[in-house]
Design a protein around this motif. Structure first.
Motif, PDB file in Angstrom:
ATOM      1  N   ILE A 157       0.995  -1.145  -0.080  1.00  0.00           N
ATOM      2  CA  ILE A 157       0.120  -0.108   0.026  1.00  0.00           C
ATOM      3  C   ILE A 157       0.854   1.248  -0.105  1.00  0.00           C
ATOM      4  O   ILE A 157       0.578   2.112  -0.768  1.00  0.00           O
ATOM      5  CB  ILE A 157      -0.948   0.011   1.141  1.00  0.00           C
ATOM      6  CG1 ILE A 157      -1.924  -1.196   1.000  1.00  0.00           C
ATOM      7  CG2 ILE A 157      -1.652   1.454   1.337  1.00  0.00           C
ATOM      8  CD1 ILE A 157      -2.839  -1.196   2.479  1.00  0.00           C
ATOM      9  N   ILE A 158       1.776   1.104   0.898  1.00  0.00           N
ATOM     10  CA  ILE A 158       2.749   2.432   0.858  1.00  0.00           C
ATOM     11  C   ILE A 158       3.465   2.483  -0.281  1.00  0.00           C
ATOM     12  O   ILE A 158       3.774   3.718  -0.607  1.00  0.00           O
ATOM     13  CB  ILE A 158       3.413   2.193   2.157  1.00  0.00           C
ATOM     14  CG1 ILE A 158       2.891   2.349   3.460  1.00  0.00           C
ATOM     15  CG2 ILE A 158       4.392   3.659   2.322  1.00  0.00           C
ATOM     16  CD1 ILE A 158       3.550   2.110   4.844  1.00  0.00           C
ATOM     17  N   TYR A 159       4.001   1.554  -0.647  1.00  0.00           N
ATOM     18  CA  TYR A 159       4.821   1.508  -2.095  1.00  0.00           C
ATOM     19  C   TYR A 159       3.961   2.332  -3.211  1.00  0.00           C
ATOM     20  O   TYR A 159       4.338   2.903  -3.920  1.00  0.00           O
ATOM     21  CB  TYR A 159       5.527   0.185  -2.500  1.00  0.00           C
ATOM     22  CG  TYR A 159       6.076   0.030  -3.857  1.00  0.00           C
ATOM     23  CD1 TYR A 159       7.239   0.804  -4.140  1.00  0.00           C
ATOM     24  CD2 TYR A 159       5.529  -0.600  -4.984  1.00  0.00           C
ATOM     25  CE1 TYR A 159       7.904   0.835  -5.423  1.00  0.00           C
ATOM     26  CE2 TYR A 159       6.106  -0.862  -5.845  1.00  0.00           C
ATOM     27  CZ  TYR A 159       7.240   0.182  -6.161  1.00  0.00           C
ATOM     28  OH  TYR A 159       7.858  -0.013  -7.345  1.00  0.00           O
TER      29      TYR A 159
ATOM     30  N   GLY B  60      10.279  -2.704   0.738  1.00  0.00           N
ATOM     31  CA  GLY B  60      10.439  -4.007  -0.096  1.00  0.00           C
ATOM     32  C   GLY B  60      10.494  -5.131   0.861  1.00  0.00           C
ATOM     33  O   GLY B  60      10.193  -6.235   0.741  1.00  0.00           O
ATOM     34  N   TYR B  61      11.465  -4.738   2.049  1.00  0.00           N
ATOM     35  CA  TYR B  61      11.690  -5.877   2.885  1.00  0.00           C
ATOM     36  C   TYR B  61      10.525  -6.209   3.754  1.00  0.00           C
ATOM     37  O   TYR B  61      10.137  -7.509   4.096  1.00  0.00           O
ATOM     38  CB  TYR B  61      12.953  -5.610   3.845  1.00  0.00           C
ATOM     39  CG  TYR B  61      13.430  -6.851   4.655  1.00  0.00           C
ATOM     40  CD1 TYR B  61      14.048  -7.732   3.998  1.00  0.00           C
ATOM     41  CD2 TYR B  61      13.163  -6.997   6.092  1.00  0.00           C
ATOM     42  CE1 TYR B  61      14.474  -8.938   4.806  1.00  0.00           C
ATOM     43  CE2 TYR B  61      13.874  -8.034   6.721  1.00  0.00           C
ATOM     44  CZ  TYR B  61      14.378  -8.898   5.904  1.00  0.00           C
ATOM     45  OH  TYR B  61      14.780 -10.170   6.676  1.00  0.00           O
ATOM     46  N   MET B  62       9.572  -5.194   3.930  1.00  0.00           N
ATOM     47  CA  MET B  62       8.211  -5.440   4.592  1.00  0.00           C
ATOM     48  C   MET B  62       7.629  -6.605   3.855  1.00  0.00           C
ATOM     49  O   MET B  62       6.779  -7.626   4.152  1.00  0.00           O
ATOM     50  CB  MET B  62       7.268  -4.436   4.900  1.00  0.00           C
ATOM     51  CG  MET B  62       7.740  -3.460   5.909  1.00  0.00           C
ATOM     52  SD  MET B  62       6.784  -1.835   5.864  1.00  0.00           S
ATOM     53  CE  MET B  62       5.378  -2.729   6.118  1.00  0.00           C
TER      54      MET B  62
ATOM     55  N   ALA C  84      12.093  -7.697  -5.315  1.00  0.00           N
ATOM     56  CA  ALA C  84      13.176  -7.152  -6.296  1.00  0.00           C
ATOM     57  C   ALA C  84      12.700  -5.889  -6.912  1.00  0.00           C
ATOM     58  O   ALA C  84      13.430  -4.763  -7.225  1.00  0.00           O
ATOM     59  CB  ALA C  84      13.700  -7.918  -7.014  1.00  0.00           C
ATOM     60  N   GLN C  85      11.175  -5.677  -7.474  1.00  0.00           N
ATOM     61  CA  GLN C  85      10.875  -4.615  -8.039  1.00  0.00           C
ATOM     62  C   GLN C  85      10.922  -3.426  -7.312  1.00  0.00           C
ATOM     63  O   GLN C  85      11.076  -2.312  -7.742  1.00  0.00           O
ATOM     64  CB  GLN C  85       9.343  -5.049  -8.586  1.00  0.00           C
ATOM     65  CG  GLN C  85       9.318  -6.063  -9.661  1.00  0.00           C
ATOM     66  CD  GLN C  85       7.939  -6.425  -9.993  1.00  0.00           C
ATOM     67  OE1 GLN C  85       7.109  -5.713  -9.246  1.00  0.00           O
ATOM     68  NE2 GLN C  85       7.516  -7.231 -10.904  1.00  0.00           N
TER      69      GLN C  85
ATOM     70  N   MET D  17      12.835  -5.399 -12.665  1.00  0.00           N
ATOM     71  CA  MET D  17      12.332  -6.379 -13.211  1.00  0.00           C
ATOM     72  C   MET D  17      10.828  -6.384 -13.251  1.00  0.00           C
ATOM     73  O   MET D  17      10.063  -6.212 -12.224  1.00  0.00           O
ATOM     74  CB  MET D  17      12.840  -7.607 -12.415  1.00  0.00           C
ATOM     75  CG  MET D  17      14.182  -7.775 -12.353  1.00  0.00           C
ATOM     76  SD  MET D  17      14.907  -9.321 -11.809  1.00  0.00           S
ATOM     77  CE  MET D  17      14.264 -10.428 -13.436  1.00  0.00           C
ATOM     78  N   TRP D  18      10.294  -6.787 -14.331  1.00  0.00           N
ATOM     79  CA  TRP D  18       8.974  -7.109 -14.471  1.00  0.00           C
ATOM     80  C   TRP D  18       8.441  -8.502 -14.448  1.00  0.00           C
ATOM     81  O   TRP D  18       9.060  -9.192 -15.258  1.00  0.00           O
ATOM     82  CB  TRP D  18       8.349  -6.223 -15.795  1.00  0.00           C
ATOM     83  CG  TRP D  18       8.286  -4.937 -15.717  1.00  0.00           C
ATOM     84  CD1 TRP D  18       9.432  -3.887 -15.730  1.00  0.00           C
ATOM     85  CD2 TRP D  18       7.263  -4.002 -16.038  1.00  0.00           C
ATOM     86  NE1 TRP D  18       8.991  -2.652 -15.577  1.00  0.00           N
ATOM     87  CE2 TRP D  18       7.563  -2.766 -16.035  1.00  0.00           C
ATOM     88  CE3 TRP D  18       5.749  -4.190 -15.990  1.00  0.00           C
ATOM     89  CZ2 TRP D  18       6.747  -1.760 -16.010  1.00  0.00           C
ATOM     90  CZ3 TRP D  18       5.029  -3.143 -16.129  1.00  0.00           C
ATOM     91  CH2 TRP D  18       5.544  -1.717 -16.169  1.00  0.00           C
ATOM     92  N   ILE D  19       7.624  -8.867 -13.732  1.00  0.00           N
ATOM     93  CA  ILE D  19       7.412 -10.203 -13.458  1.00  0.00           C
ATOM     94  C   ILE D  19       6.083 -10.497 -14.201  1.00  0.00           C
ATOM     95  O   ILE D  19       5.126  -9.987 -13.855  1.00  0.00           O
ATOM     96  CB  ILE D  19       7.128 -10.783 -12.080  1.00  0.00           C
ATOM     97  CG1 ILE D  19       8.262  -9.998 -11.355  1.00  0.00           C
ATOM     98  CG2 ILE D  19       6.998 -12.252 -11.947  1.00  0.00           C
ATOM     99  CD1 ILE D  19       9.768 -10.818 -11.650  1.00  0.00           C
TER     100      ILE D  19
END
Length: 499
Positions: A43-45, A81-83, A206-207, A217-219
């Motif tokens: 959400i925050i991202y 990202g780590y969250m 990683a994105q 990277m797009w998954i």
């Protein structure tokens, strides 16, 4: 959508923590926490990334102010990202652990201690995705990065598949309707969370780490922030998400309430019986009622005998009634005495068939004309006090017959069936009586409660049954419908010599 989902899951998590404190509730709480951590990071991202149309922003954040508040939170992309990584890699492991704990497959139960080994790959992924370590390992190694992302995703899919398979297998293996119904709601709650988790677990943290890097990277051609979905798609996704979260929330809360009700019921019963230091008053009152009935009958007999030509047939009927009152009083005194005389239960391994046959023999002595329809589908070994368990089963059989006989004695039907239900040996007793209302079902195991004539029944029998079954580490379940009869299930843990 994500705001609504996260708030709902937070409320469920808080409720479960406050109400339940056993291992299952702790695992459920951990699952909710991992889910929330992942979605909060997402959400925050998304709020910081921007680039959404007004309609998309509405469906994601409800109001622009929420996005603005989240957008300017002092949180780095590495932390976000780590969250997401923590939630992404702990959710499937916790779900698999929950499924293993629910599973009663012998192969799984024998290896349940191995569950701790699942922490090793989880710890590996959490270390690997730690921002500084991740960058050092994959820096300039695009092929390695792609490979590790695919392996991580494969690990998630394997854990989710194993968890879902175990739960489905467990559901199929359950044979008793009420057990199957309860477990279905449990599965729906976990599956609803898994579906929501699956909508975003396909993307890789990683994105987020590399949002502004050359190795972004797009998954599968999409990302956390892609706007390729149409407005209609956002609407459908929102409605599906909210539906599944509400369904899951109600299932989880409903199951918690059922378990809590059982526990509170036990506490309530204990308090009621402790208060039956007051029970002596009820006991004396009941004796008084019976003695008053005897006085009335004696007076009636005396008046009849005072006549010049006593009606001998009527005298015989009255004498039988007096005798019945006396016998009833003796039986109820014995029942009350048995229920409170001894708090000790001595459990030894035995076939469940032993106390059942003894109980049927005792029933046949009192009701020689009534046949019990018996289906011993299993003769599993249980830990039991044969005398107490026999008395408990006898009480249930007698109550079942008396309930059925109230409708029509000639058509009274009582069945006793044993089941082998996963870790439990189940004794099922059915009758075709009037059945019980919901109100009476909630009170039927209370001390001194009875729906019968209180001159003949003081309501200690079923309380005694409840007490004995609890002493065997078992549980009682009642299912009844008015005018259709009643079924009582006694669930006793199986005994294994390997334990």
């Amino acid at each position: 959508m994500l705001i609504i989902i996260t708030i709902l899951m937070t409320l469920v998590c808080i409720y479960v923590v406050l109400v339940k404190r056993d291992s299952t509730s702790l695992l459920l709480c951990a699952l909710c926490v991992s889910f929330i951590v992942m979605f909060v990071g997402i959400i925050i991202y998304i709020s910081k990334s921007g680039g959404f149309s007004q309609m998309q922003r509405f469906y994601l954040f409800l109001i622009p102010k929420i996005q603005m508040e989240l957008q300017y939170l002092p949180v780095s992309l590495d932390s976000l990202g780590y969250m997401v990584a923590v939630g992404r890699f702990t959710f499937p492991i916790i779900l698999l652990t929950i499924a293993i704990n629910y599973s009663m497959e012998p192969v799984v139960r024998r290896r349940i201690k191995w569950t701790k080994c699942l922490l090793i790959p989880t710890a590996f992924w959490l270390i690997f995705y730690y921002p500084d370590i991740f960058r050092q390992v994959v820096k300039g190694k695009y092929v390695l990065q792609v490979f590790m992302i695919k392996v991580g995703f494969l690990w998630i899919i394997l854990c989710l598949s194993a968890a879902i398979s175990l739960m489905i297998r467990e559901y199929i293996s359950i044979t008793i309707p009420f057990c199957k119904r309860n477990f279905k709601y449990i599965m729906l709650s976990y599956f609803s969370m898994t579906i929501l988790y699956g909508l975003y677990c396909i993307q890789d943290p990683a994105q987020i780490y590399q949002t502004y890097g050359a190795d972004y990277m797009w998954i599968k051609g999409i990302s956390y922030t892609t706007s390729a979905m149409s407005t209609l798609g956002w609407v459908g996704l929102t409605l599906c998400g909210v539906f599944f979260v509400i369904l899951g929330s109600f299932s989880l809360v409903g199951y918690t309430q059922i378990r809590t009700f059982d526990e509170k019921s036990d506490i309530s019963l204990k308090r009621k019986f402790d208060a039956t230091n007051m029970g002596a008053t009820v006991f004396v009152h009941s004796i008084k009622n019976q003695l008053l009935s005897n006085r009335v009958m004696n007076k009636k007999i005396g008046l009849e005998l005072a006549k010049e030509n006593p009606d001998l047939d009527q005298l015989r009927v009255d004498c039988q009634r007096v005798n019945g009152l006396n016998e009833g009083m003796i039986d109820r005194m014995e029942e009350l005495y048995n229920s409170i005389k001894n708090n000790s239960i001595y459990l030894v391994p035995m076939s469940v068939k032993n106390p059942i046959e003894d109980a049927i023999d005792k029933f046949s002595e009192k009701y020689p004309e009534q046949e019990i329809i018996v289906h011993l589908k299993t003769e599993e070994t249980v830990l039991a006090d044969e005398v107490h368990l026999r008395e408990a089963i006898y009480n249930l059989l007698a109550n079942a017959y008396e309930a059925a006989a109230e409708v029509e004695e000639q058509k009274a039907r009582v069945e006793l069936i044993t089941h082998s239900e996963r870790l439990y040996t189940v004794i099922e007793i059915r009758d075709n009586g009037h059945g019980l209302s919901k109100e009476k079902q909630n009170k039927i195991f209370d001390p001194f409660f009875t729906s019968k004539n209180t001159n003949y029944n003081w309501g200690m029998g079923l309380y005694y049954v409840k007490k004995i079954v609890s002493g065997h580490f078992g549980t009682l379940r009642i299912e009844s419908e008015e005018n259709k009869g009643t079924t009582i299930f006694v669930l006793l843990p199986k005994f294994s010599k390997n334990n």
